[in-house]
Design a protein around this motif. Structure first.
Motif, PDB file in Angstrom:
ATOM      1  N   LEU A  79       0.827  -1.202   0.000  1.00 45.28           N
ATOM      2  CA  LEU A  79       0.000   0.000   0.000  1.00 45.28           C
ATOM      3  C   LEU A  79       0.861   1.252   0.000  1.00 45.28           C
ATOM      4  O   LEU A  79       0.620   2.195  -0.758  1.00 45.28           O
ATOM      5  N   GLY A  80       1.884   1.283   0.839  1.00 46.63           N
ATOM      6  CA  GLY A  80       2.748   2.459   0.907  1.00 46.63           C
ATOM      7  C   GLY A  80       3.441   2.747  -0.409  1.00 46.63           C
ATOM      8  O   GLY A  80       3.515   3.901  -0.852  1.00 46.63           O
ATOM      9  N   ASP A  81       3.965   1.695  -1.067  1.00 51.21           N
ATOM     10  CA  ASP A  81       4.626   1.879  -2.357  1.00 51.21           C
ATOM     11  C   ASP A  81       3.639   2.381  -3.405  1.00 51.21           C
ATOM     12  O   ASP A  81       3.967   3.248  -4.222  1.00 51.21           O
ATOM     13  N   ALA A  82       2.424   1.808  -3.394  1.00 55.10           N
ATOM     14  CA  ALA A  82       1.416   2.214  -4.379  1.00 55.10           C
ATOM     15  C   ALA A  82       1.050   3.685  -4.215  1.00 55.10           C
ATOM     16  O   ALA A  82       0.965   4.431  -5.200  1.00 55.10           O
ATOM     17  N   LEU A  83       0.848   4.119  -2.974  1.00 56.02           N
ATOM     18  CA  LEU A  83       0.474   5.515  -2.744  1.00 56.02           C
ATOM     19  C   LEU A  83       1.619   6.455  -3.105  1.00 56.02           C
ATOM     20  O   LEU A  83       1.387   7.539  -3.655  1.00 56.02           O
ATOM     21  N   GLU A  84       2.840   6.053  -2.818  1.00 60.25           N
ATOM     22  CA  GLU A  84       3.992   6.884  -3.173  1.00 60.25           C
ATOM     23  C   GLU A  84       4.089   7.054  -4.691  1.00 60.25           C
ATOM     24  O   GLU A  84       4.299   8.169  -5.193  1.00 60.25           O
ATOM     25  N   ARG A  85       3.923   5.973  -5.418  1.00 56.96           N
ATOM     26  CA  ARG A  85       3.982   6.039  -6.880  1.00 56.96           C
ATOM     27  C   ARG A  85       2.811   6.837  -7.447  1.00 56.96           C
ATOM     28  O   ARG A  85       2.962   7.570  -8.433  1.00 56.96           O
ATOM     29  N   LEU A  86       1.651   6.722  -6.809  1.00 53.87           N
ATOM     30  CA  LEU A  86       0.496   7.493  -7.257  1.00 53.87           C
ATOM     31  C   LEU A  86       0.730   8.983  -7.064  1.00 53.87           C
ATOM     32  O   LEU A  86       0.461   9.790  -7.967  1.00 53.87           O
ATOM     33  N   LEU A  87       1.239   9.377  -5.908  1.00 54.66           N
ATOM     34  CA  LEU A  87       1.511  10.792  -5.651  1.00 54.66           C
ATOM     35  C   LEU A  87       2.517  11.353  -6.638  1.00 54.66           C
ATOM     36  O   LEU A  87       2.347  12.460  -7.164  1.00 54.66           O
ATOM     37  N   ASP A  88       3.568  10.591  -6.902  1.00 55.17           N
ATOM     38  CA  ASP A  88       4.589  11.057  -7.840  1.00 55.17           C
ATOM     39  C   ASP A  88       4.020  11.197  -9.244  1.00 55.17           C
ATOM     40  O   ASP A  88       4.437  12.080 -10.010  1.00 55.17           O
ATOM     41  N   PHE A  89       3.068  10.333  -9.598  1.00 59.29           N
ATOM     42  CA  PHE A  89       2.498  10.367 -10.945  1.00 59.29           C
ATOM     43  C   PHE A  89       1.522  11.520 -11.115  1.00 59.29           C
ATOM     44  O   PHE A  89       1.580  12.249 -12.111  1.00 59.29           O
ATOM     45  N   ILE A  90       0.613  11.688 -10.171  1.00 61.47           N
ATOM     46  CA  ILE A  90      -0.431  12.703 -10.360  1.00 61.47           C
ATOM     47  C   ILE A  90       0.068  14.104 -10.037  1.00 61.47           C
ATOM     48  O   ILE A  90      -0.437  15.087 -10.601  1.00 61.47           O
ATOM     49  N   GLY A  91       1.059  14.220  -9.145  1.00 61.57           N
ATOM     50  CA  GLY A  91       1.537  15.538  -8.775  1.00 61.57           C
ATOM     51  C   GLY A  91       0.417  16.403  -8.239  1.00 61.57           C
ATOM     52  O   GLY A  91      -0.446  15.937  -7.486  1.00 61.57           O
ATOM     53  N   ASN A  92       0.422  17.668  -8.642  1.00 54.91           N
ATOM     54  CA  ASN A  92      -0.644  18.582  -8.188  1.00 54.91           C
ATOM     55  C   ASN A  92      -1.653  18.875  -9.293  1.00 54.91           C
ATOM     56  O   ASN A  92      -2.397  19.856  -9.232  1.00 54.91           O
ATOM     57  N   ARG A  93      -1.702  17.992 -10.305  1.00 56.60           N
ATOM     58  CA  ARG A  93      -2.669  18.163 -11.395  1.00 56.60           C
ATOM     59  C   ARG A  93      -4.095  17.914 -10.890  1.00 56.60           C
ATOM     60  O   ARG A  93      -4.303  17.119  -9.971  1.00 56.60           O
ATOM     61  N   PRO A  94      -5.082  18.521 -11.534  1.00 54.34           N
ATOM     62  CA  PRO A  94      -6.480  18.195 -11.201  1.00 54.34           C
ATOM     63  C   PRO A  94      -6.779  16.738 -11.520  1.00 54.34           C
ATOM     64  O   PRO A  94      -6.245  16.170 -12.484  1.00 54.34           O
ATOM     65  N   LEU A  95      -7.651  16.137 -10.714  1.00 56.91           N
ATOM     66  CA  LEU A  95      -8.010  14.732 -10.871  1.00 56.91           C
ATOM     67  C   LEU A  95      -9.403  14.617 -11.472  1.00 56.91           C
ATOM     68  O   LEU A  95     -10.354  15.238 -11.000  1.00 56.91           O
TER      69      LEU A  95
END
Length: 205
Positions: free
Chosen positions: A98-114
Motif C-alpha cells: 500500500l505504501g509503495d502504491a500511494l507513493e507512486r500514485l503521488l509522484d504520478f499525479i503531482g498537483n494536477r487536477p483529478l
C-alpha cells in the motif's frame, strides 16, 4: 469548509516536506483521470485492490504513460466480498504494498487536477489510506465526469433527462468501454469520455 480547513492545516505541516509542492496551485494544462477497484462500496471501510491513472494533455489521452498498480491482497478481503464485488483472480495475487502504491500514485499525479467517474468516492478511499501513512489528504482539485456530463446535457438538450450510468454515458459519447471494471480500463474510458465531451460530442447529437 471542513475540507478547506484540513487542506490548509495539511499545507502548513507539509510545507518543508517532500510533498509540500503538491499543495502549490497547478498552472499547467493537464488532467489526470483516476480509478480505483476496491473491496466494497463504502469509502469508510473499502480497501484498495488496484488503482490506475492516465494523463490528458491537448485533447489526447496518454495511455502509453499510464500508471496501473495492483496492490497486495488486503486482509479485509474475504471470499464473500470477492464474489459480491466481482473481483478477478488476477486482482488478488501479487502486487505492491500500500505504501509503495500511494507513493507512486503521488509522484504520478503531482498537483494536477483529478478527473474521475464519481471521483469523490475514489478520493475518499485513497485519503483514508493516505493520511495514516503520509499525514495528509490529496490536495488536488477534482473534476467529476458524471456531473460535467449532466451539466452539458442540461445546456445542450434541456428537454432530455440524462441517463447517468457509466455505460450509458460512454454510448452517448460514442466511446468504447475499455476493459470494464478494471482500474486502468475505467480510467482510460473516463479520460476518453471527458475528451469527447470537451470536443462537443453532445452538441453534434
Amino acid at each position: 469548509m471542513l475540507r478547506s480547513l484540513r487542506r490548509a492545516a495539511d499545507r502548513r505541516r507539509q510545507v518543508n516536506g517532500r510533498y509540500g509542492w503538491l499543495f502549490n496551485p497547478y498552472t499547467g494544462d493537464e488532467l489526470v483521470a483516476i480509478d480505483c477497484e476496491t473491496t466494497g462500496l463504502d469509502p469508510r471501510t473499502a480497501d484498495l485492490v488496484s488503482v490506475a491513472a492516465v494523463r490528458i494533455k491537448d485533447g489526447r489521452v496518454l495511455t502509453s504513460d499510464a500508471l496501473d498498480l495492483r496492490l497486495e491482497r488486503p486482509a479485509s478481503l474475504t471470499g464473500e466480498s470477492i464474489k459480491v464485488h466481482g473481483l478477478r483472480g488476477i486482482d488478488l495475487h501479487g502486487g505492491v504494498s500500500l505504501g509503495d502504491a500511494l507513493e507512486r500514485l503521488l509522484d504520478f499525479i503531482g498537483n494536477r487536477p483529478l478527473l474521475g467517474w464519481c471521483v469523490d468516492y475514489d478520493v475518499a478511499v485513497i485519503n483514508r489510506q493516505l493520511r495514516p501513512l503520509f499525514g495528509f489528504d490529496l490536495p488536488n482539485a477534482t473534476v467529476d465526469l458524471a456531473q460535467a456530463y449532466r451539466r452539458r446535457m442540461r445546456r445542450t438538450h434541456p428537454q432530455v433527462e440524462p441517463h447517468l450510468g457509466f455505460e450509458s454515458v460512454a454510448r452517448a459519447l460514442r466511446v468504447p468501454l475499455m476493459q470494464r471494471h478494471t482500474a486502468l480500463g475505467d480510467a482510460v474510458t473516463t479520460a476518453l469520455m471527458y475528451v469527447r465531451l470537451k470536443q462537443g460530442a453532445l452538441e453534434a447529437c
